[in-house]
Design an enzyme around this catalytic site. Sequence first.
Site, PDB file in Angstrom:
ATOM      1  N   SER A 127       0.891  -1.091  -0.018  1.00 22.89           N
ATOM      2  CA  SER A 127      -0.048  -0.005  -0.042  1.00 22.89           C
ATOM      3  C   SER A 127       0.890   1.128  -0.140  1.00 22.89           C
ATOM      4  O   SER A 127       1.840   1.406   0.576  1.00 22.89           O
ATOM      5  CB  SER A 127      -0.961  -0.051   1.222  1.00 22.89           C
ATOM      6  OG  SER A 127      -1.564   1.474   1.461  1.00 22.89           O
ATOM      7  N   TYR A 152      -2.367  -0.132   9.881  1.00 22.47           N
ATOM      8  CA  TYR A 152      -2.555  -0.837   8.683  1.00 22.47           C
ATOM      9  C   TYR A 152      -1.356  -0.732   7.987  1.00 22.47           C
ATOM     10  O   TYR A 152      -0.773  -1.503   7.399  1.00 22.47           O
ATOM     11  CB  TYR A 152      -3.758   0.003   8.284  1.00 22.47           C
ATOM     12  CG  TYR A 152      -3.896  -0.377   6.592  1.00 22.47           C
ATOM     13  CD1 TYR A 152      -4.399  -1.693   6.184  1.00 22.47           C
ATOM     14  CD2 TYR A 152      -3.667   0.431   5.513  1.00 22.47           C
ATOM     15  CE1 TYR A 152      -4.253  -1.837   4.733  1.00 22.47           C
ATOM     16  CE2 TYR A 152      -3.589   0.238   3.954  1.00 22.47           C
ATOM     17  CZ  TYR A 152      -3.951  -1.290   3.861  1.00 22.47           C
ATOM     18  OH  TYR A 152      -4.220  -1.444   2.882  1.00 22.47           O
TER      19      TYR A 152
END
Length: 334
Positions: A127, A152
Amino acid sequence: MKFLVTGAAGFIGFYVSQRLLKLGHHVVGVDNLNDYYPVQLKQDRLAQLTPQPKFQFIQLDIADRQGMADLFQQHKFQRVIHLAAQAGVRYSIENPLVYGESNLMGMLHVLEGCRSQQVEHLVYASSSSVYGMNTSMPFSTEDRVDHPVSLYAATKKSNELMAHSYSHLYQIPTTGLRFFTVYGPWGRPDMAMFLFADAIAKGKPIKVFNQGKMQRDFTYIDDIVEGVLRVQAEIPTANPDWNHSNASGSSAPYKIFNIGNNQPVALMEFISHIEQAMGKEAIKDYLPMQAGDVPATYADIDDLTQAVGFQPLTPVATGVQRFVEWYQSYYKKS
């Protein structure tokens, strides 16, 4: 070939599976169908895949150690595209333990499966959030990514480290893809694109964080899928001449790429495109920056373009229009 696609009922996994099937590959799709967002949307994506004879769906949680071991033992996959994960920066602040189970243990189970069955190539989702507190633009895979600002992001950076260790120890070719703000039809309901369109349709205020002073490298789903497919065909090899100045490569068969539109768009411009596509102005609620968020993302994709000839082509205005048309059709709203 025979592919495993984890997260096959998810946004990107659905499209990747669809594309692999069109190319004639066999696809085993795995998903736990959790209720992080409405399961009906996942089932409606799956309904377009399950009638296809070369597709098999297995409902399985990647955090299930024995289930994953049995899956790899039974199917002998040649290649794996690992897209399953607990998504969401904000959700990770409220529910951190879920991210350990799915994003860390789940990745470990995928790596163990690839090791035990000698999979040809593992491509996995990282990501843009791994860039964290980086301020140099555009974000390059040569930048250090040691300061994530959400759990995350930390799990995604951990996935890259885990993959490298398996590439080094067991010579498993792995490629991590740092996705930049993916959007398009069938997108997740917790993403800005959906939240804005849905609020505008219902005449509710949209939340505009950081007073609207945000930029995102919005990347259309078709461009993401094209990148994934090209990357999976390019298996990384060990580079005996590698040195530590090249952060995206290794002496092991390991590679990291950004996949982004390479053209960041101001948040207010993005909202304007949605307003135009919906023919309705948004009610804007300007708010401060959220915890775990960053003011801008911008992908340097030079190494990706050089490696696989990939260059995103979809203008944001076009992508937004396609999303709104799907949204209005799927939810029967105008």
